[in-house]
Structure formats: structure tokens, C-alpha cells
Scaffold this active site. Structure first.
Site, PDB file in Angstrom:
ATOM      1  N   GLY A  71       0.841  -1.195   0.000  1.00  0.00           N
ATOM      2  CA  GLY A  71       0.000   0.000   0.000  1.00  0.00           C
ATOM      3  C   GLY A  71       0.876   1.245   0.000  1.00  0.00           C
ATOM      4  O   GLY A  71       0.380   2.359   0.127  1.00  0.00           O
ATOM      5  N   ASP A  76       9.633  -7.573   1.528  1.00  0.00           N
ATOM      6  CA  ASP A  76       9.786  -6.933   2.829  1.00  0.00           C
ATOM      7  C   ASP A  76      11.214  -6.399   2.877  1.00  0.00           C
ATOM      8  O   ASP A  76      12.155  -7.072   2.458  1.00  0.00           O
ATOM      9  CB  ASP A  76       9.534  -7.921   3.961  1.00  0.00           C
ATOM     10  CG  ASP A  76       9.296  -7.168   5.260  1.00  0.00           C
ATOM     11  OD1 ASP A  76       8.348  -6.374   5.328  1.00  0.00           O
ATOM     12  OD2 ASP A  76      10.082  -7.352   6.214  1.00  0.00           O
ATOM     13  N   LYS A  85      18.843   5.021  -8.755  1.00  0.00           N
ATOM     14  CA  LYS A  85      18.651   4.220  -7.533  1.00  0.00           C
ATOM     15  C   LYS A  85      18.211   2.799  -7.904  1.00  0.00           C
ATOM     16  O   LYS A  85      18.730   1.821  -7.376  1.00  0.00           O
ATOM     17  CB  LYS A  85      17.594   4.883  -6.624  1.00  0.00           C
ATOM     18  CG  LYS A  85      17.252   3.993  -5.411  1.00  0.00           C
ATOM     19  CD  LYS A  85      16.179   4.546  -4.491  1.00  0.00           C
ATOM     20  CE  LYS A  85      15.813   3.515  -3.434  1.00  0.00           C
ATOM     21  NZ  LYS A  85      14.672   3.891  -2.592  1.00  0.00           N
ATOM     22  N   ARG A 115      16.209  -3.657  -3.693  1.00  0.00           N
ATOM     23  CA  ARG A 115      14.980  -4.162  -4.310  1.00  0.00           C
ATOM     24  C   ARG A 115      15.284  -4.715  -5.696  1.00  0.00           C
ATOM     25  O   ARG A 115      14.794  -5.771  -6.083  1.00  0.00           O
ATOM     26  CB  ARG A 115      14.012  -2.969  -4.391  1.00  0.00           C
ATOM     27  CG  ARG A 115      12.576  -3.342  -4.367  1.00  0.00           C
ATOM     28  CD  ARG A 115      11.696  -2.180  -3.949  1.00  0.00           C
ATOM     29  NE  ARG A 115      11.703  -2.020  -2.512  1.00  0.00           N
ATOM     30  CZ  ARG A 115      12.248  -0.980  -1.885  1.00  0.00           C
ATOM     31  NH1 ARG A 115      12.800   0.006  -2.557  1.00  0.00           N
ATOM     32  NH2 ARG A 115      12.230  -0.931  -0.570  1.00  0.00           N
TER      33      ARG A 115
HETATM   34  P1  IMP Z   1       7.997  -2.812   4.834  1.00  0.00           P
HETATM   35  O1  IMP Z   1       8.762  -3.677   3.874  1.00  0.00           O
HETATM   36  O2  IMP Z   1       6.610  -2.533   4.375  1.00  0.00           O
HETATM   37  O3  IMP Z   1       8.078  -3.345   6.233  1.00  0.00           O
HETATM   38  O4  IMP Z   1       8.664  -1.384   4.833  1.00  0.00           O
HETATM   39  C1  IMP Z   1      10.048  -1.267   4.811  1.00  0.00           C
HETATM   40  C2  IMP Z   1      10.466   0.055   5.385  1.00  0.00           C
HETATM   41  O5  IMP Z   1      11.898   0.098   5.324  1.00  0.00           O
HETATM   42  C3  IMP Z   1       9.980   1.247   4.595  1.00  0.00           C
HETATM   43  O6  IMP Z   1       8.765   1.753   5.065  1.00  0.00           O
HETATM   44  C4  IMP Z   1      11.119   2.232   4.793  1.00  0.00           C
HETATM   45  O7  IMP Z   1      10.966   2.863   6.035  1.00  0.00           O
HETATM   46  C5  IMP Z   1      12.336   1.316   4.850  1.00  0.00           C
HETATM   47  N1  IMP Z   1      12.878   1.114   3.494  1.00  0.00           N
HETATM   48  C6  IMP Z   1      12.953  -0.043   2.794  1.00  0.00           C
HETATM   49  N2  IMP Z   1      13.469   0.148   1.573  1.00  0.00           N
HETATM   50  C7  IMP Z   1      13.709   1.469   1.499  1.00  0.00           C
HETATM   51  C8  IMP Z   1      14.237   2.279   0.445  1.00  0.00           C
HETATM   52  O8  IMP Z   1      14.543   1.848  -0.670  1.00  0.00           O
HETATM   53  N3  IMP Z   1      14.320   3.575   0.736  1.00  0.00           N
HETATM   54  C9  IMP Z   1      13.975   4.114   1.935  1.00  0.00           C
HETATM   55  N4  IMP Z   1      13.476   3.412   2.931  1.00  0.00           N
HETATM   56  C10 IMP Z   1      13.338   2.079   2.713  1.00  0.00           C
END
Ligand code: IMP
Length: 200
Positions: free
Chosen positions: A9, A71, A175, A181
Site C-alpha cells: 500500500g 519486505d 537508484k 529491491r
Molecule cells: P515494509 O517492507 O513494508 O516493512 O517497509 C520497509 C520500510 O523500510 C519502509 O517503510 C522504509 O521505512 C524502509 N525502506 C525499505 N526500503 C527502502 C528504500 O529503498 N528507501 C527508503 N526506505 C526504505
């Protein structure tokens, strides 16, 4: 063109994933919230892979289109690898990205070792629950102050030495070419070829 539903989301994340999926998997991405209007994500735990698997499985059973979930998190060794899988929850559910960045900078006010890494685990799952997974990481340094407006999350303080700037100062394609990712989805693409995922 093949399609995947992306189980997120988070619009910032989706925009990045969409481009990577187009380039690496030659597929079109649909954001989960555009297809499943009551999509609420999942209650995440302490493990990237389990979280990705959960995010994929809540949608895959309802979808004829394979579901891509990932994740990710920021790990900072001098903080015991925190915030890690808790990166999106740092500071509580109402904390903004600004708040999270302020918390990290505060905790690292006098830190000399500022190395950090982003981690990503991605899962692609079909409606029968069969899946492939991929892992990616990128090394950086936590800057002393934020810089740049692009990207999302912790990008304004994630300094990438090979480019000489933060992720938030890099254009999206720059990036996306080196990100955790990108590497996770590339690793997943290799597995897809081996198991012939699209035709399983
Ligand atoms: P989740 O995978 O939904 O738990 O979210 C991962 C969290 O890690 C994100 O909301 C960011 O706070 C941080 N995060 C992960 N990848 C990135 C990135 O490429 N840039 C900045 N923050 C990231």
C-alpha cells in the site's frame, strides 16, 4: 504482457517496484490497493522472508495473477542492526518518515561507525501458493543530515558512496539500478527461469 499484483500500500515503493518489474521480469505491475480495495497489509513480525511470504499469501489465494511481495528494511550495525524488519514501524504507527529520520539521527549523534545497509526479500507466488524468492542488499553510510527530496523512507540519510550522494539525491533509474529491491527481484528472476514459474 505478463502481469503481477504487487502486495503493498506504499506508493513510493510501488513506483520503484513497477519500473524494476518492467525491466527485469518484463511484466506490468498492479498495485494491490487498486485491485483489492479493502487491502490492509499484514501484521508484520521480525523476519523479512516470513513477512514477504505473508504479504504474498494473503492476496495470492484470491488472485489469478501472480503476487509479488517484498519486505525490506534499513540495518545499522552500530544500533545492533536496528531498525531492520521494524523499519516502517520505527517511532510508532503515526510517525512520519521525517520523524523516523530524526530518531535515527538522534540515536547516531555521536556515532563514528556510520555504515548501514538496506535489505530486501522478495517473493513471487501463484494462486496455489507456489513461490520463488530472492534476496538483495546494498551498502551505504548514514549521513549526518538529510539531503535530497527523491525516493522515500530513509533515502535522505542513506548516503551511497559509489555515487557520492544520498539515495534521495539520485534519480529513480539511478537508484533502481543498484538498489536492494533491484537485486532481490533479479535474484527472483533467476529462480523463475530455473523452475519455469510462469508455466508451473
Ligand atoms: P515494509 O517492507 O513494508 O516493512 O517497509 C520497509 C520500510 O523500510 C519502509 O517503510 C522504509 O521505512 C524502509 N525502506 C525499505 N526500503 C527502502 C528504500 O529503498 N528507501 C527508503 N526506505 C526504505
Amino acid at each position: 504482457m505478463r502481469k503481477v499484483v504487487v502486495s503493498t500500500g506504499n506508493r513510493g515503493k510501488f513506483e520503484e517496484i513497477k519500473e524494476i518489474v518492467r525491466e527485469v521480469l518484463n511484466a506490468e505491475s498492479i498495485m494491490a490497493t487498486d485491485l483489492f480495495h479493502d487491502y490492509r497489509g499484514v501484521n508484520e513480525g521480525d523476519d523479512y522472508f516470513t513477512n514477504a511470504l505473508l504479504k504474498a499469501s494473503v492476496l495470492a489465494v484470491h488472485s489469478d495473477i501472480p503476487v509479488l511481495a517484498e519486505d525490506s528494511g534499513l540495518e545499522i550495525p552500530c544500533l545492533g542492526d536496528a531498525p531492520g524488519p521494524h523499519s516502517s514501524r520505527l517511532g510508532g504507527s503515526s510517525a512520519t518518515d521525517e520523524d523516523k529520520i530524526r530518531l535515527i539521527l538522534e540515536k547516531m549523534k555521536s556515532a563514528e561507525d556510520r555504515q548501514a545497509r538496506y535489505i530486501c526479500t522478495a517473493v513471487l507466488m501463484d494462486h496455489r501458493g507456489r513461490y520463488v524468492r530472492g534476496y538483495g542488499t546494498v551498502e551505504g553510510v548514514i549521513a549526518k543530515e538529510k539531503k535530497g527530496e527523491k525516493g522515500f523512507g530513509y533515502d535522505p540519510i542513506f548516503y551511497y558512496p559509489l555515487a557520492g550522494k544520498t539515495f534521495a539525491e539520485m534519480e529513480a533509474p539511478e537508484k533502481n539500478a543498484v538498489s536492494h529491491r533491484r537485486k532481490a527481484i533479479e535474484a527472483l528472476a533467476e529462480k523463475i527461469k530455473k523452475v519455469n514459474f510462469w508455466n508451473m
